[in-house]
Scaffold this active site. Structure first.
Site, mmCIF file in Angstrom:
data_model
loop_
_atom_site.group_PDB
_atom_site.id
_atom_site.type_symbol
_atom_site.label_atom_id
_atom_site.label_comp_id
_atom_site.label_asym_id
_atom_site.label_seq_id
_atom_site.Cartn_x
_atom_site.Cartn_y
_atom_site.Cartn_z
ATOM 1 N N SER A 99 12.837 3.442 4.064
ATOM 2 C CA SER A 99 13.363 4.333 4.967
ATOM 3 C C SER A 99 13.789 3.339 6.226
ATOM 4 O O SER A 99 13.545 2.023 6.216
ATOM 5 C CB SER A 99 12.098 5.092 5.610
ATOM 6 O OG SER A 99 11.060 4.213 6.244
ATOM 7 N N ARG A 133 12.034 5.450 13.210
ATOM 8 C CA ARG A 133 10.609 6.351 12.803
ATOM 9 C C ARG A 133 9.717 5.804 14.127
ATOM 10 O O ARG A 133 10.231 5.680 15.099
ATOM 11 C CB ARG A 133 10.093 5.960 11.565
ATOM 12 C CG ARG A 133 11.024 6.164 10.399
ATOM 13 C CD ARG A 133 10.443 5.920 8.968
ATOM 14 N NE ARG A 133 9.256 6.869 8.810
ATOM 15 C CZ ARG A 133 8.521 6.411 8.055
ATOM 16 N NH1 ARG A 133 8.473 5.391 7.190
ATOM 17 N NH2 ARG A 133 7.118 7.299 7.896
ATOM 18 N N ASP A 152 1.268 -15.267 7.306
ATOM 19 C CA ASP A 152 0.784 -16.735 6.999
ATOM 20 C C ASP A 152 0.997 -17.169 5.721
ATOM 21 O O ASP A 152 1.437 -18.439 5.298
ATOM 22 C CB ASP A 152 -0.530 -17.072 7.395
ATOM 23 C CG ASP A 152 -0.792 -17.062 8.904
ATOM 24 O OD1 ASP A 152 0.078 -17.219 9.804
ATOM 25 O OD2 ASP A 152 -1.949 -16.956 9.434
ATOM 26 N N PRO A 188 0.504 -1.325 0.165
ATOM 27 C CA PRO A 188 -0.017 -0.085 0.167
ATOM 28 C C PRO A 188 0.715 1.029 0.053
ATOM 29 O O PRO A 188 1.890 1.449 0.714
ATOM 30 C CB PRO A 188 -0.698 -0.207 1.286
ATOM 31 C CG PRO A 188 -0.485 -1.241 1.977
ATOM 32 C CD PRO A 188 0.704 -2.082 1.052
ATOM 33 N N ASN A 189 0.428 2.307 -0.878
ATOM 34 C CA ASN A 189 0.941 3.733 -0.987
ATOM 35 C C ASN A 189 2.274 3.579 -1.757
ATOM 36 O O ASN A 189 2.818 4.958 -1.823
ATOM 37 C CB ASN A 189 0.982 4.172 0.479
ATOM 38 C CG ASN A 189 -0.439 4.218 1.032
ATOM 39 O OD1 ASN A 189 -1.374 4.971 0.336
ATOM 40 N ND2 ASN A 189 -0.498 4.040 2.323
ATOM 41 N N TYR A 206 11.137 9.244 1.598
ATOM 42 C CA TYR A 206 11.007 8.125 0.927
ATOM 43 C C TYR A 206 12.000 8.292 -0.701
ATOM 44 O O TYR A 206 11.936 7.499 -1.450
ATOM 45 C CB TYR A 206 9.732 7.625 0.184
ATOM 46 C CG TYR A 206 9.054 7.063 1.309
ATOM 47 C CD1 TYR A 206 9.101 5.809 2.032
ATOM 48 C CD2 TYR A 206 7.832 7.930 2.073
ATOM 49 C CE1 TYR A 206 8.656 5.539 3.347
ATOM 50 C CE2 TYR A 206 7.323 7.309 3.017
ATOM 51 C CZ TYR A 206 7.433 6.225 3.673
ATOM 52 O OH TYR A 206 6.884 5.627 4.773
ATOM 53 N N GLU A 265 12.286 -8.879 2.602
ATOM 54 C CA GLU A 265 11.363 -7.830 3.129
ATOM 55 C C GLU A 265 12.296 -6.512 2.935
ATOM 56 O O GLU A 265 13.419 -6.511 3.351
ATOM 57 C CB GLU A 265 10.873 -8.129 4.571
ATOM 58 C CG GLU A 265 10.152 -6.804 4.951
ATOM 59 C CD GLU A 265 9.927 -7.046 6.635
ATOM 60 O OE1 GLU A 265 9.575 -5.910 7.108
ATOM 61 O OE2 GLU A 265 9.748 -8.120 6.856
ATOM 62 N N ASN A 307 8.052 -5.180 -0.567
ATOM 63 C CA ASN A 307 7.944 -4.052 0.323
ATOM 64 C C ASN A 307 6.549 -4.039 0.766
ATOM 65 O O ASN A 307 5.947 -3.660 0.005
ATOM 66 C CB ASN A 307 8.483 -2.859 -0.375
ATOM 67 C CG ASN A 307 8.482 -1.539 0.368
ATOM 68 O OD1 ASN A 307 7.551 -1.451 1.677
ATOM 69 N ND2 ASN A 307 9.273 -0.522 0.160
ATOM 70 N N ARG A 349 4.715 11.247 -2.394
ATOM 71 C CA ARG A 349 4.383 10.877 -0.780
ATOM 72 C C ARG A 349 5.850 11.270 -0.020
ATOM 73 O O ARG A 349 6.791 10.402 -0.187
ATOM 74 C CB ARG A 349 3.984 9.609 -0.626
ATOM 75 C CG ARG A 349 3.521 9.389 0.662
ATOM 76 C CD ARG A 349 3.078 7.694 1.084
ATOM 77 N NE ARG A 349 3.254 7.428 2.407
ATOM 78 C CZ ARG A 349 3.630 6.470 2.963
ATOM 79 N NH1 ARG A 349 4.168 5.394 2.331
ATOM 80 N NH2 ARG A 349 3.396 6.165 4.104
ATOM 81 N N HIS A 371 12.610 -2.232 3.008
ATOM 82 C CA HIS A 371 12.049 -1.064 3.317
ATOM 83 C C HIS A 371 12.992 0.099 2.929
ATOM 84 O O HIS A 371 14.147 0.197 3.149
ATOM 85 C CB HIS A 371 11.505 -0.907 4.971
ATOM 86 C CG HIS A 371 10.585 -1.956 5.311
ATOM 87 N ND1 HIS A 371 9.136 -1.702 4.958
ATOM 88 C CD2 HIS A 371 10.728 -3.100 5.861
ATOM 89 C CE1 HIS A 371 8.795 -2.760 5.444
ATOM 90 N NE2 HIS A 371 9.552 -3.745 6.007
ATOM 91 N N ALA A 413 2.955 -0.492 5.108
ATOM 92 C CA ALA A 413 2.172 -0.649 6.463
ATOM 93 C C ALA A 413 1.716 -2.077 7.090
ATOM 94 O O ALA A 413 1.783 -2.243 8.097
ATOM 95 C CB ALA A 413 1.275 0.347 6.505
#
Length: 141
Positions: A102, A107, A87, A10-11, A23, A98, A74, A18, A100, A77
């Protein structure tokens, strides 16, 4: 030819617009293009997908079984909230890194815990968009 799946949650479709102070100014299209170029000499195809919907991300994770050698993910949230995605990752044999952009540990405190990291092959945080390339390097080396 190998295949990697790039999933963005998301986003992340808002990258470049953003919070660029967090970012950066690169867009998701920029990241995808750069990663495809990086993988070209390795004869590895990149399939890139983005969704703001948890169920769609879960479907793509499950469909990756037997099709991809690895997943760069990524989850946005959902990292901090989604037991369902956790799962899904633990139900497949395709390794997941995984990523990210930032440093989530610098944060807000609610971003410090990843529900997903314990079932991922690894986690890369805080290195900007270079984190995607580092994850790809893991899969091609």
């Amino acid at each position: 030819m190998g295949k990697l799946l790039l999933l963005n949650g998301p986003n992340l479709n808002r990258l470049g617009k953003r919070e660029p102070e967090i970012y950066g100014h690169e867009t998701l299209a920029d990241i995808e293009h750069s990663l495809k170029q990086f993988l070209e000499p390795y004869d590895v195809e990149l399939v890139a997908k983005q969704s703001n919907y948890e169920g769609e991300l879960i479907d793509w994770l499950q469909e990756a079984e037997g099709e991809f050698q690895g997943i760069i993910f990524n989850p946005g949230a959902y990292t901090h909230t989604s037991i369902a995605i956790r799962d899904a990752i633990s139900s497949i044999t395709v390794p997941v890194i995984e990523v990210h952009i930032s440093n989530v540990h610098k944060r807000e405190s609610f971003r410090h815990v990843s529900m997903l990291a314990p079932v991922c092959e690894g986690q890369i945080v805080g290195l900007g968009i270079k984190g995607y390339q580092l994850a790809a390097t893991y899969f091609v080396s």
